[in-house]
Design a protein around this motif. Structure first.
Motif, mmCIF file in Angstrom:
data_model
loop_
_atom_site.group_PDB
_atom_site.id
_atom_site.type_symbol
_atom_site.label_atom_id
_atom_site.label_comp_id
_atom_site.label_asym_id
_atom_site.label_seq_id
_atom_site.Cartn_x
_atom_site.Cartn_y
_atom_site.Cartn_z
ATOM 1 N N UNK A 202 8.679 -5.175 -7.290
ATOM 2 C CA UNK A 202 8.432 -6.618 -7.295
ATOM 3 C C UNK A 202 8.317 -7.169 -5.871
ATOM 4 N N UNK A 203 8.543 -6.331 -4.895
ATOM 5 C CA UNK A 203 8.626 -6.791 -3.509
ATOM 6 C C UNK A 203 7.424 -7.635 -3.069
ATOM 7 N N UNK A 204 6.165 -7.214 -3.308
ATOM 8 C CA UNK A 204 5.048 -8.059 -2.849
ATOM 9 C C UNK A 204 5.070 -9.467 -3.445
ATOM 10 N N UNK B 4 -1.898 -1.810 -8.665
ATOM 11 C CA UNK B 4 -0.713 -2.171 -7.888
ATOM 12 C C UNK B 4 -0.910 -1.874 -6.408
ATOM 13 N N UNK B 5 -1.560 -0.773 -6.082
ATOM 14 C CA UNK B 5 -1.730 -0.436 -4.668
ATOM 15 C C UNK B 5 -2.487 -1.527 -3.928
ATOM 16 N N UNK B 6 -3.439 -2.193 -4.612
ATOM 17 C CA UNK B 6 -4.155 -3.304 -3.989
ATOM 18 C C UNK B 6 -3.196 -4.434 -3.635
ATOM 19 N N UNK B 7 -2.274 -4.726 -4.557
ATOM 20 C CA UNK B 7 -1.280 -5.778 -4.315
ATOM 21 C C UNK B 7 -0.406 -5.433 -3.117
ATOM 22 N N UNK C 136 5.977 1.629 -1.230
ATOM 23 C CA UNK C 136 5.663 1.016 -2.522
ATOM 24 C C UNK C 136 4.512 1.732 -3.222
ATOM 25 N N UNK C 137 3.482 2.102 -2.463
ATOM 26 C CA UNK C 137 2.341 2.801 -3.066
ATOM 27 C C UNK C 137 2.793 4.134 -3.655
ATOM 28 N N UNK C 138 3.640 4.845 -2.920
ATOM 29 C CA UNK C 138 4.146 6.122 -3.423
ATOM 30 C C UNK C 138 5.040 5.910 -4.637
ATOM 31 N N UNK C 139 5.895 4.877 -4.596
ATOM 32 C CA UNK C 139 6.781 4.593 -5.727
ATOM 33 C C UNK C 139 5.967 4.230 -6.967
ATOM 34 N N UNK C 140 4.884 3.487 -6.779
ATOM 35 C CA UNK C 140 4.033 3.104 -7.906
ATOM 36 C C UNK C 140 3.382 4.316 -8.549
ATOM 37 N N UNK D 252 -6.822 0.281 4.208
ATOM 38 C CA UNK D 252 -6.049 1.388 3.643
ATOM 39 C C UNK D 252 -6.610 1.873 2.311
ATOM 40 N N UNK D 253 -7.930 1.933 2.241
ATOM 41 C CA UNK D 253 -8.571 2.431 1.038
ATOM 42 C C UNK D 253 -8.676 1.429 -0.094
ATOM 43 N N UNK D 254 -8.267 0.175 0.122
ATOM 44 C CA UNK D 254 -8.319 -0.847 -0.923
ATOM 45 C C UNK D 254 -9.271 -1.972 -0.514
#
Length: 475
Positions: free
Chosen positions: A406-408, A312-315, A333-337, A275-277
């Protein structure tokens, strides 16, 4: 039989196109099954996809009718749709059936495994050439396409990015401009893609166009996502403005793997693209160990590119890759970040701190403070999670949206707690490589390193010929 899904739905037998499914929804249903080969797709999930949450009372019966018609139409071609519990599945591999979406993924993986840029570029050409338009262009709407094909779409963009970097390394900047003009305009959030196009424009004597591209990308990022361009793209813009001679280098890069180049960081060592990461190889055998292994270098000085949790997106993508989160959770989560960069940075720092505590806990069985630190986060995870039945009939933990960014970390903390309560905890070993220290499960008692080629230099195998280090032992 050959099915083409990367564009309009098409089916062929012996090179001749054949009609499959008299209704659009029938072809859509078959496409869903083909996109999930050998996996059972429940009737309820098919209903949800075909009617987008607004199914009529007769929807389940209609799905059964569609399946019956498809079975009758496909029977002469040897493709079977099997009934499995409360769902259906196809097994193309067992019937000589090919699906372009599967071929695309296979070619992309082959390309990523090649060391030679020219060979990689050729494989990426073949993979990308399978795309004739949007996934299921004639049988799926945009919303369904997003639900079905987000991973394929992300992989396609990742292939474009890597192919562009390879072509820049070979001096083919003209091809890069030709290939990336439209994708870069459609996806300003893919800064690696934009950076490749800016570099190609600059090398082609189009400095003004490269600057305009940066400005239009920045405007789109601010207006659509509320964020500024990242450091890599901003640095590239500055170099274009001042005519930095390093941008003219054929390889388009500076330094070794893991260092910063003019269009961002290079591919880290021992990584896979999801996914690009960039994510590290999986070698530990458990998500809790893989989190610890996202920093390669516990036993020595930190090397360039060894820190995997750069953003964060990597996480979030890593947690999805480890099956700790659902794909829709990762996307959310990526969008929220992107909308809350401050909170994302704090969540990333918490994850790194938890990783250090977890590593100390796993390598030091007598470290009570490290155990308590891990247990505290696991207890917080329990407070925002429920145990639910999945579509496949198996139970799994689902987290409340209250977990936020914090979900991940909470998800891996719960997984770590389960490992610490499992006898497998006593099979955790630490790689003896001087600069490694990665963790892995060794139930056989025979493994001697975390994974071939994962650490060392000059092609050495990690810890080759030495016994693994039991957790808690000195190096």
């Amino acid at each position: 039989m050959e099915f083409k899904l990367l564009g309009t739905f098409e089916a062929y037998r012996g090179g001749q196109r054949v009609a499959v499914g008299s209704r659009r929804q029938e072809r859509c249903l078959l496409s869903v099954l083909l996109l999930h080969p050998s996996r059972t797709v429940t009737t309820s999930h098919l209903v949800d996809l075909l009617w987008d949450g607004a199914a009529p009372a007769s929807a389940r019966g209609t799905v059964h009718t569609y399946v019956g018609r498809l079975r009758a139409g496909l029977r002469p071609y040897g493709l079977r749709i099997e009934t499995r519990h409360d769902g259906y599945a196809v097994d193309p591999g067992a019937t000589g059936v090919s699906v372009d979406a599967q071929e695309f993924v296979s070619l992309a993986r082959q390309a990523a495994a090649h060391d030679d840029p020219a060979e990689r570029a050729d494989l990426y050409d073949r993979a990308l050439g399978l795309w004739r338009g949007p996934l299921l262009a004639d049988v799926a709407g945009d919303r369904l396409r997003d639900r079905l094909g987000v991973e394929l779409a992300d992989l396609r963009l990742s292939c474009l990015e890597q192919q562009a970097e390879d072509r820049l390394a070979m001096g083919l900047h003209g091809r890069v401009v030709e290939d990336l003009a439209r994708p870069a305009a459609e996806h300003p959030e893919r800064e690696r893609l934009v950076g490749c196009l800016m570099t190609a424009l600059y090398r082609g004597g189009r400095k003004a166009d490269a600057i305009r591209l940066y400005r239009s990308t920045r405007r789109a990022l601010v207006e659509e996502f509320g964020i500024e361009p990242g450091a890599g793209l901003s640095t590239l813009h500055d170099r274009v403005l001042r005519g930095d001679p390093r941008l003219e280098q054929p390889n388009g890069r500076e330094g070794r793997e893991g260092s910063e180049g003019p269009d961002g960081p290079t591919a880290p060592v021992h990584a896979v693209r999801v996914r690009g990461e960039w994510l590290p190889w999986t070698t530990g055998g458990h998500p809790a160990l893989e989190l610890c292994n996202t920093y390669a270098g516990w036993g020595g000085p930190r090397r360039p590119g060894s820190e995997w949790l750069r953003g964060y997106s990597t996480l979030a993508v890593w947690a999805g890759h480890m099956d700790l989160l659902e794909e829709q959770d990762v996307t959310r989560l990526v969008e929220l970040a992107r909308r809350r960069p401050g909170e994302a940075a704090a969540a990333l720092e918490e994850a790194r701190a938890f990783r250090a505590d977890l590593y100390a806990c796993l390598t030091g069985p007598d470290d009570v403070s490290a155990f308590e630190a891990v247990a505290a986060v696991a207890a917080q995870a329990t407070g925002v999670s429920v145990f639910v039945r999945g579509e496949n009939g198996l139970g799994r933990w689902r987290f409340s949206p209250a977990a936020g960014l914090r979900l991940p970390t909470l998800a891996v903390a719960r997984s770590a707690a389960e490992l610490l309560a499992d006898p497998r905890r006593f099979t955790v070993r630490r790689c003896p490589g001087e600069d490694c220290g990665w963790l892995f499960l060794d139930r056989s008692g025979q493994r001697r390193w975390c994974g071939p080629g994962t650490c060392g230099s000059g092609g050495d195998l990690c810890g080759f010929g030495r016994a693994p280090v039991p957790v808690g032992a000195g190096k």
